[in-house]
Design an enzyme around this catalytic site. Structure first.
Site, PDB file in Angstrom:
ATOM      1  N   ILE A  90      44.379  46.343  37.902  1.00 40.09           N
ATOM      2  CA  ILE A  90      44.470  46.395  39.356  1.00 40.09           C
ATOM      3  C   ILE A  90      45.404  45.294  39.838  1.00 40.09           C
ATOM      4  CG2 ILE A  90      43.159  46.290  41.522  1.00 40.09           C
ATOM      5  CD1 ILE A  90      40.631  46.864  39.707  1.00 40.09           C
ATOM      6  N   CYS A  91      46.370  45.665  40.671  1.00 43.60           N
ATOM      7  CA  CYS A  91      47.289  44.690  41.257  1.00 43.60           C
ATOM      8  C   CYS A  91      46.746  44.293  42.627  1.00 43.60           C
ATOM      9  CB  CYS A  91      48.684  45.300  41.382  1.00 43.60           C
ATOM     10  SG  CYS A  91      49.891  44.164  42.083  1.00 43.60           S
TER      11      CYS A  91
END
EC number: 2.3.2.23
Length: 154
Positions: A90-91
């Site tokens: 996840i960014c």
């Protein structure tokens, strides 16, 4: 020193877990019975999004120096999203340079829900999906809905 840090991390993790299971929430969590440093979470896709109706499984792994370093959140359920890649990474800035010890797992999970509602195509982890989101929202939504129906209907 390492053992003292490890004990403080375990105490904080246990405290957060007790707090989260003692109230109703938008997600469910579980803990690996053999390892306090490993949790699972299930997030329901937010209404009004292409993820609506989907149930998304995540793993949460805590470092031994938690809360001074962020836990690692990983989507185990495949998802079509510009800020989440095929490996489930996840960014999100609060999982990297914006992490502070004051943050808790519940806040991160709420931020992930918000990311599902409002993707950030200007800082994509998957540039092709970010471009599609910006240039053809209808097609993005259609692909995300199909992906959700295929992978996230538990």
């Amino acid at each position: 020193m390492f053992k003292k840090m490890d004990k403080k991390a375990a105490q904080r993790i246990a405290m957060e877990y007790r707090a989260m299971i003692s109230k109703e929430s938008l997600f469910s969590i579980g803990q690996n019975s053999n390892n306090i440093y490993e949790w699972t979470a299930v997030i329901r896709g937010p209404d009004g999004t292409p993820y609506e109706g989907g149930m998304f499984n995540l793993s949460i792994k805590f470092p031994t120096d938690y809360p001074f370093k962020p836990p690692k959140f990983t989507f185990k359920t495949p998802i079509y999203h510009p800020n989440i890649n095929d490996e489930g990474s996840i960014c999100m800035n609060i999982l990297k340079d914006k992490w502070t010890p004051a943050l808790m797992v519940e806040k991160v999970l709420l931020s992930i829900l918000l990311l599902l509602e409002k993707p950030n195509p200007d800082d994509p982890l998957v540039p092709e999906i970010g471009q599609l989101f910006k240039n053809n929202r209808f097609q993005f939504d259609q692909r995300a809905r199909e992906f959700t129906a295929r992978h996230a209907n538990n």
